[in-house]
Write a protein that holds these residues in place. Structure first.
Motif, PDB file in Angstrom:
ATOM      1  N   LYS A 195       0.726  -1.306  -0.100  1.00  0.00           N
ATOM      2  CA  LYS A 195      -0.054   0.194  -0.039  1.00  0.00           C
ATOM      3  C   LYS A 195       0.865   1.206   0.021  1.00  0.00           C
ATOM      4  CE  LYS A 195      -3.929  -2.263   2.462  1.00  0.00           C
ATOM      5  NZ  LYS A 195      -4.707  -2.422   3.706  1.00  0.00           N
ATOM      6  N   ARG A 221      -3.550 -12.151  -7.481  1.00  0.00           N
ATOM      7  CA  ARG A 221      -5.007 -11.648  -7.486  1.00  0.00           C
ATOM      8  C   ARG A 221      -5.194 -10.865  -6.167  1.00  0.00           C
ATOM      9  NH1 ARG A 221      -6.122 -17.041  -9.389  1.00  0.00           N
ATOM     10  NH2 ARG A 221      -6.423 -17.824  -7.352  1.00  0.00           N
ATOM     11  N   GLU A 224      -3.795  -7.458  -6.435  1.00  0.00           N
ATOM     12  CA  GLU A 224      -4.859  -6.481  -7.545  1.00  0.00           C
ATOM     13  C   GLU A 224      -6.070  -5.763  -6.406  1.00  0.00           C
ATOM     14  OE1 GLU A 224      -5.255  -8.405 -11.888  1.00  0.00           O
ATOM     15  OE2 GLU A 224      -6.826  -9.068 -10.145  1.00  0.00           O
ATOM     16  N   THR A 225      -6.453  -6.563  -5.419  1.00  0.00           N
ATOM     17  CA  THR A 225      -7.274  -6.001  -4.768  1.00  0.00           C
ATOM     18  C   THR A 225      -6.597  -4.951  -3.463  1.00  0.00           C
ATOM     19  OG1 THR A 225      -7.100  -7.405  -2.805  1.00  0.00           O
ATOM     20  CG2 THR A 225      -8.563  -8.162  -4.404  1.00  0.00           C
ATOM     21  N   VAL A 227      -3.619  -3.033  -4.546  1.00  0.00           N
ATOM     22  CA  VAL A 227      -3.030  -1.759  -5.384  1.00  0.00           C
ATOM     23  C   VAL A 227      -3.568  -1.656  -6.845  1.00  0.00           C
ATOM     24  CG1 VAL A 227      -0.932  -2.031  -3.847  1.00  0.00           C
ATOM     25  CG2 VAL A 227      -1.284  -3.299  -6.342  1.00  0.00           C
ATOM     26  N   GLY A 228      -4.446  -2.410  -7.197  1.00  0.00           N
ATOM     27  CA  GLY A 228      -5.002  -2.317  -8.466  1.00  0.00           C
ATOM     28  C   GLY A 228      -4.337  -3.397  -9.334  1.00  0.00           C
ATOM     29  N   VAL A 229      -5.068  -3.317 -10.537  1.00  0.00           N
ATOM     30  CA  VAL A 229      -4.681  -4.431 -11.686  1.00  0.00           C
ATOM     31  C   VAL A 229      -3.459  -3.913 -12.350  1.00  0.00           C
ATOM     32  CG1 VAL A 229      -5.383  -5.152 -13.804  1.00  0.00           C
ATOM     33  CG2 VAL A 229      -6.998  -4.813 -12.309  1.00  0.00           C
ATOM     34  N   GLU A 230      -3.254  -2.772 -12.599  1.00  0.00           N
ATOM     35  CA  GLU A 230      -1.880  -2.357 -13.275  1.00  0.00           C
ATOM     36  C   GLU A 230      -0.720  -2.459 -12.304  1.00  0.00           C
ATOM     37  OE1 GLU A 230      -1.496   1.310 -15.620  1.00  0.00           O
ATOM     38  OE2 GLU A 230      -3.661   1.013 -16.409  1.00  0.00           O
ATOM     39  N   ALA A 231      -0.780  -2.044 -11.175  1.00  0.00           N
ATOM     40  CA  ALA A 231       0.312  -2.098 -10.511  1.00  0.00           C
ATOM     41  C   ALA A 231       0.756  -3.590 -10.165  1.00  0.00           C
ATOM     42  CB  ALA A 231       0.088  -1.378  -8.936  1.00  0.00           C
ATOM     43  N   ARG A 233      -0.002  -6.242 -11.787  1.00  0.00           N
ATOM     44  CA  ARG A 233       0.634  -6.864 -13.046  1.00  0.00           C
ATOM     45  C   ARG A 233       2.093  -6.531 -13.188  1.00  0.00           C
ATOM     46  NH1 ARG A 233      -0.941  -8.215 -19.107  1.00  0.00           N
ATOM     47  NH2 ARG A 233       0.773  -7.132 -19.995  1.00  0.00           N
TER      48      ARG A 233
END
Ligand SMILES: [Fe+2]
Length: 254
Positions: A195, A221, A224-225, A227-231, A233
């Motif tokens: 975070k 997965r 993703e919850t 820091v978000g999808v892009e970070a 990935r």
């Protein structure tokens, strides 16, 4: 298989830290076990894996040449077995004053990149660590600090990671920390670092197929919850890809 990720068809993950080479350390014990780990990683959606055996003075005295040769032989074996996994040599280098000696023993990821996995002892951040890291960075190396969330001193004082990030170190957390298998403290610190934007990489640090398996998708997965999808990935694909290619990675250094 229940660990097959729904992400698997979208992206091929890169695991930057895995003890898969048989017989070199406390990871895979036999070739059969190493092959089983490789199959498991491939099913999870990992297509490139850094074979990072321990280099710990007095415990695992692996020479870089030994690891490179073993990684090449293992890659050939995977090809012959039809397992779609690319193996890249590396090492899990224990922090030691010997790294500053005349003939330090370490192995950078993919041999000629500036990046190498750098592990503190389990229980503390030894006095002198900052000076050691500063010297290594001054030599053009980029330490990738492995699993700080599992270090007992950093669990008590997570902010003690900060100077190392400022010096340009990258930070790798362990997949199973994020999913809770290393306990609530490691999980909490891993989440805190995520975070705060401190984490560059998630890796398996796998040692076998059961207790510490090469599964990255679950942690991805979970990330993703947080820091978000892009970070998230970037931590399993773009950033490790830059590292194995020796390309520059953005750090928190300002
Ligand atoms: Fe490791």
């Amino acid at each position: 298989m229940d660990f097959l990720s729904p992400h698997s068809s979208r992206v091929h993950m890169i695991d930057i830290h895995c003890h898969i080479l048989p017989g070199l350390d406390d990871g895979a014990r036999t070739m059969d076990e190493a092959l089983a780990m490789a199959r498991m990683a491939a099913v999870d959606g990992i297509d490139t894996l850094v074979a990072s055996s321990h280099i710990t003075p007095g415990v695992y005295d692996n020479s870089p040449g030994r690891i490179v040769a073993a990684a090449a032989a293992f890659g050939d074996r995977l090809y012959n077995e039809g397992i779609p996994l690319r193996i890249i040599p590396g090492a899990d280098v224990r922090m030691s004053p010997e790294l500053l000696n005349g003939s330090p023993r370490y192995l950078c990821i993919n041999e000629d990149t500036p990046y190498f996995l750098f592990e503190f002892p389990h229980d503390l951040v030894p006095p002198g660590s900052e000076r050691l890291v500063e010297t290594l960075c001054g030599r053009g190396l980029v330490p990738v600090i492995t699993h700080p969330e599992r270090n007992m001193e950093l669990q008590r004082r997570p902010e003690k990671l900060e100077p190392f990030v400022k010096m340009g170190c990258l930070v790798q957390i362990t997949a199973m920390s994020l999913t809770g298998e290393f306990g609530p403290r490691a999980q909490a610190v891993a989440e805190r670092y995520l975070k705060e934007g401190r984490v560059h990489l998630i890796a398996t640090d796998a040692h076998d197929t059961e207790k510490r398996p090469p599964i990255l998708s679950r942690a991805w997965r979970r990330a993703e919850t947080l820091v978000g999808v892009e970070a998230a990935r970037a931590m399993v694909f773009e950033t490790p890809e830059k590292i194995v290619k020796g390309e520059s990675v953005r750090s928190e250094k300002t």
